[in-house]
Design an enzyme around this catalytic site. Sequence first.
Site, PDB file in Angstrom:
ATOM      1  N   THR A 106       0.715  -1.152   0.049  1.00 29.31           N
ATOM      2  CA  THR A 106      -0.030   0.068   0.085  1.00 29.31           C
ATOM      3  C   THR A 106       0.845   1.201   0.143  1.00 29.31           C
ATOM      4  O   THR A 106       0.561   2.186  -0.919  1.00 29.31           O
ATOM      5  CB  THR A 106      -0.945   0.025   1.281  1.00 29.31           C
ATOM      6  N   THR A 115      13.639   4.757  10.205  1.00 29.24           N
ATOM      7  CA  THR A 115      14.512   3.479  10.646  1.00 29.24           C
ATOM      8  C   THR A 115      13.761   2.306   9.805  1.00 29.24           C
ATOM      9  O   THR A 115      12.588   2.068   9.866  1.00 29.24           O
ATOM     10  CB  THR A 115      14.406   3.505  11.965  1.00 29.24           C
ATOM     11  N   CYS A 175      -9.024  -6.484   1.929  1.00 29.45           N
ATOM     12  CA  CYS A 175      -9.073  -5.111   2.254  1.00 29.45           C
ATOM     13  C   CYS A 175     -10.492  -4.453   2.265  1.00 29.45           C
ATOM     14  O   CYS A 175     -10.816  -3.534   2.966  1.00 29.45           O
ATOM     15  CB  CYS A 175      -8.071  -4.351   1.200  1.00 29.45           C
TER      16      CYS A 175
END
Lengths: 395, 395
Positions: A74, A249, A338
């Site tokens: 996504t 990160t 979804c």
Amino acid sequence: MRKKTLYLDYAASTPVDPGVLVVMMPYLKQEYGNPSSLHHMGQRATSALERARLQASSFLHCAADEVVFTSGATEANNLAIRGVVRPFDAAQGEQTVKPHVITSAIEHESVLAPIQKLEKEGIIEATYIPAGKDGIVHAEDVGKAIKENTVLVSVQYANSEIGTVQPIAEIGRMIREKKKSSVVFHTDAAQAANFLDCSVEQLHIDLCTLSSHKIYGPKGAGLLFVRKGVAVDPLLEGGSQEGGLRSGTENVAAIVGMGKALADLQSPKVQVEAVRIRHMRDQLIKSVLKQIPESACTGSMARRLPNNAHFTFARIEGRDLVMLLDQKGVAVSTGSACSERSQEPSHVLLALGMSPKEALGSLRITLGRRTTKEDIVRVLKTLPPLVDQLRKRVV
Amino acid sequence: MRKKTLYLDYAASTPVDPGVLVVMMPYLKQEYGNPSSLHHMGQRATSALERARLQASSFLHCAADEVVFTSGATEANNLAIRGVVRPFDAAQGEQTVKPHVITSAIEHESVLAPIQKLEKEGIIEATYIPAGKDGIVHAEDVGKAIKENTVLVSVQYANSEIGTVQPIAEIGRMIREKKKSSVVFHTDAAQAANFLDCSVEQLHIDLCTLSSHKIYGPKGAGLLFVRKGVAVDPLLEGGSQEGGLRSGTENVAAIVGMGKALADLQSPKVQVEAVRIRHMRDQLIKSVLKQIPESACTGSMARRLPNNAHFTFARIEGRDLVMLLDQKGVAVSTGSACSERSQEPSHVLLALGMSPKEALGSLRITLGRRTTKEDIVRVLKTLPPLVDQLRKRVV
């Protein structure tokens, strides 16, 4: 006693391969360094990322620095769409013509939603290429839609609901021939990667989305291939990780897992496995259509992922069927995970010309590495009486 | 033989707590369902997410549906900034006055970079509040900067490099009193969460960023608290997960881990632990300043995270010192891991009034749960001769 769950929803998410988990574990335990740190612990984390990047580039037949790791498909799809459009967005006002984006009507929501939003905001003009009743998007339709102001074409490699495979190489070649440089071609290959060749040269693609948790890797990783020279603006800014295209990160363990999952897909065994799965799937479709009246299989049989079986059953709701099957320990889906909770008919099935009522009677069964012949026998025993039961309930 | 690595870089990333890893493991093994799936495997994944959401809401003293899980703090910060600004962005052209954003000059890059980009694109007007030499941002300076068109104030809870703690509650109260409704107040609490109260009511904040891998959770998860009624546009669109504010299949294992890490922070033991760490840190700072000539500790000692020691040493480069310490098995940092590789002086230290040369002589030592008194003794034996060695090299 409740039987062991029979999982036939591999298109929604795959189990993490045990070998994948093994290579991830050090990065969830002792190797917790931040890849941006200068010290050895940071450097070892960086090395792990670079190994995964090489595995991904080997799978895609691209350069390592063309791989941008993200948190999933996504994010990669949103990065592709917004990333290509944003430079035009910022220049808005100075322009006379809006940038034009072409996509298909049967894309995943993570491609359609950002395009529809940009269209609604007046930033882009969009064309949605219809698919045929067979679930195939035709290259010539895409070609005809290309205009002077077209900046992006985004067509999926394989559909997540009905498994139909789009002629990506043909579309890619056609774009290259039609307009030499300025149209960027993106494909969402999240569902395709398990079974289809994803060589970016063969396919003539500029941007390509992959997902880790659809290919026996962990959730939380994905990637966008970005061809050298293609201008993409970042969505997430800050620490300038991933060549500045994706700050934050890095999820080292998940990326390492995804790298291993992509390496596994390059094993010759994968071809054999695809044949095994296709054989079981064909058996399943044949038997279901035979045993259940007023049933149909959706979309092309010839141009289809080998693990996808998608049915519509008249006079029932797919949701009810999924629930009943779940009670019998069989985990399947109405279509895309979804959008399953929304209770709306699938936009993919509507685009194929089905009525909302037809579309609501859908069932998707997707096979995977752990699926056995016995599983198919069990589904074939379980499914027909439940359809029957639901139809009687309606009457 | 190389000594075991002494990790004193907890502000860059923390190890995953063994108890956190235990609760994550089922979601990396047998519980691989997609939380959007209707079947039991999907529902169990959903339940796991909701447990984590409750743990987060308990930590923040907010409602569960005010918690939006993301892939990390960088995404949460970008979502906060772009999410608040975007509705104005879309209305651009119709407006006469640009929206105004206030932040501090010492924010993390993942707050500064999106603000600077929006400013450069001409979408917003921005004010960067300076910090004093003590690394503290003053509430009255923020108050004075608020204008009619101010839409967002973003000030960090604690600084990632020098550990100084900002008067968030005071700023929050002042914003509430100054302008009743329209200014949204965001704080990046990624570094603060280990030690400081993050009750959103006490702090009067509307948006709050947390990071999993800074609090002994795994990399790959973060969250943004979004107060009910505050309008935030999503960055990632598609499957409408996280109440529509963050689409994409949830990284279930990482989110479960983050929930556990947040629950752990509510243990009374954390207070005791903070005292233990503060005591060692104070000892470290005192001894370093005593043993090493021309050394200074950066920023306020009184308003500082208990685990942060940040020094500048004249006539050396922090990078060289980090490398030498690493060779001796001590893992520390020059400042923020995110910008460490860039070789540029820290924007935080420059904002405090240091010269570039002074700023390059920085060293950050951050303590954590596994740090012992023996570790501090080891650093105090290792560090001074290395500083000496580097200074002699320069001469």
